[in-house]
Design an enzyme around this catalytic site. Structure first.
Site, mmCIF file in Angstrom:
data_model
loop_
_atom_site.group_PDB
_atom_site.id
_atom_site.type_symbol
_atom_site.label_atom_id
_atom_site.label_comp_id
_atom_site.label_asym_id
_atom_site.label_seq_id
_atom_site.Cartn_x
_atom_site.Cartn_y
_atom_site.Cartn_z
ATOM 1 N N LYS A 70 2.714 8.717 16.971
ATOM 2 C CA LYS A 70 1.263 8.608 16.763
ATOM 3 C C LYS A 70 0.541 7.901 17.916
ATOM 4 O O LYS A 70 -0.593 8.238 18.228
ATOM 5 C CB LYS A 70 0.961 7.910 15.430
ATOM 6 C CG LYS A 70 1.221 8.798 14.219
ATOM 7 C CD LYS A 70 0.836 8.094 12.921
ATOM 8 C CE LYS A 70 0.863 9.072 11.754
ATOM 9 N NZ LYS A 70 0.386 8.471 10.501
ATOM 10 N N ASP A 106 -6.129 9.851 8.699
ATOM 11 C CA ASP A 106 -5.494 9.116 7.590
ATOM 12 C C ASP A 106 -6.509 8.319 6.767
ATOM 13 O O ASP A 106 -6.501 8.368 5.537
ATOM 14 C CB ASP A 106 -4.427 8.153 8.142
ATOM 15 C CG ASP A 106 -3.083 8.843 8.370
ATOM 16 O OD1 ASP A 106 -2.814 9.865 7.727
ATOM 17 O OD2 ASP A 106 -2.304 8.336 9.201
#
Ligand code: NAP
Length: 290
Positions: A70, A106
């Site tokens: 990420k 997210d």
């Protein structure tokens, strides 16, 4: 049917074999009649840049990014959304005018799970977030942006908590576990409950927040979605709290990616049903291999 004109997308990470994303996205493409296909790619740590070169060469339309890439993927992208830049983490790569764009869906995924699925308005409510890792940071930033009345960051190690708190804006502060009792919504953003945390004395994993700090009138959220009911959620429910697991966040973060890639409205029910079916399938596989 996959043909010469089928457009492709996928997820990179390691380990990736248990990812629910192929089930979720392929169900979404099918439900919308889109000629797209989505695969899981096992990409070892350190190879995110190589994977993005592959994405460019092969012309993939979109890529989901999971652990451990990420942060590492950022250097291989052409631009970042404001969220991704501030968080230093990307979970979704889309093609845009400037090339490969990094996004982080997210946090908005959790906000949608609360507001759309559960009817819980974020604005003005008091939140306690346990954890200060990647997921917690995304959640803290999204709660601040959505107008949370107060955000208390509670973490085992003080430094990550201090680093995460500014992401939530002026109504965010570092707190201690007892502060969770004052929160309207308590969110576990640690891996406690997944059964992966090893305790040295053979004891079961501790709860992210002790039972006596949870009770009726609270919403207790676990970002963990497998098991569907963690010991934390079980305890919170027994004490009268309304409980929510992490599956809604998973579906809604994927829904944001789907919109970025296809510019169509995501078929949430089909995505959710596919995720649940994939989890049941996974559990059966685990039983058979025992
Ligand atoms: P991460 O970056 O590794 O952060 C882990 C956090 O948990 C850190 O704050 C760490 O504290 C804390 N922690 C770890 N072990 C602990 C323990 N034994 N006791 C107390 N605190 C502990 O992980 P992440 O990516 O944020 O993921 C956290 C959880 O969210 C995972 O369960 C993940 O599966 C879940 N998640 C769910 C979704 C979804 O869509 N539902 C999305 C992303 C993540 P220290 O700072 O002290 O190490």
């Amino acid at each position: 049917m996959i043909t010469g004109t089928t457009r492709s997308a996928g997820v990179i990470g390691t380990p990736i074999r248990h990812s629910l994303s192929p089930a979720i996205f392929n169900a979404a493409f099918a439900a919308c009649g889109l000629d797209w296909a989505y695969l899981a790619f096992e990409v070892p740590e350190g190879a995110a840049g190589l994977a993005m070169a592959g994405v460019r060469a092969l012309g993939l339309e979109g890529v989901s990014v999971t652990m451990p890439h990420k942060a590492a993927v950022i250097d291989a992208l052409d631009s970042l959304s404001e969220d991704a830049a501030r968080l230093g983490a990307v979970n979704c790569v889309a093609r845009g005018g400037s090339g490969l764009e990094g996004h982080n869906t997210d946090g908005p995924g959790l906000i949608d799970a609360l507001q759309i699925d559960e009817g819980i308005e974020v604005a003005g409510r008091r939140f306690a977030v346990v954890g200060a890792g990647g997921a917690a940071r995304a959640v803290i930033r999204a709660l601040g942006a959505a107008g949370a009345g107060e955000i208390i960051v509670i973490n085992r190690s003080p430094d990550p908590a201090q680093a995460a708190a500014p992401l939530g804006g002026p109504r965010c502060r570092v707190g201690v576990v007892d502060d969770a009792a004052q929160a309207d919504v308590v969110i576990n953003a640690t891996p406690l409950g997944m059964g992966v945390v090893v305790t040295t004395d053979g004891e079961p994993e501790p709860l992210p927040v002790p039972a006596e700090r949870l009770g009726a009138g609270q919403v207790v959220v676990d970002l963990v979605y497998h098991p569907a009911t963690t010991p934390f959620l079980q305890t919170a429910r027994a004490r009268g709290a309304h409980v929510v697991n992490g599956l809604g966040m998973l579906i809604h973060q994927a829904a944001h990616a789907f919109r970025l890639w296809t510019h169509e409205e995501p078929p949430l029910e089909a995505m959710s049903a596919a995720a649940v079916a994939a989890l049941v399938h996974r559990d059966r596989g685990t039983e058979h291999s025992r």
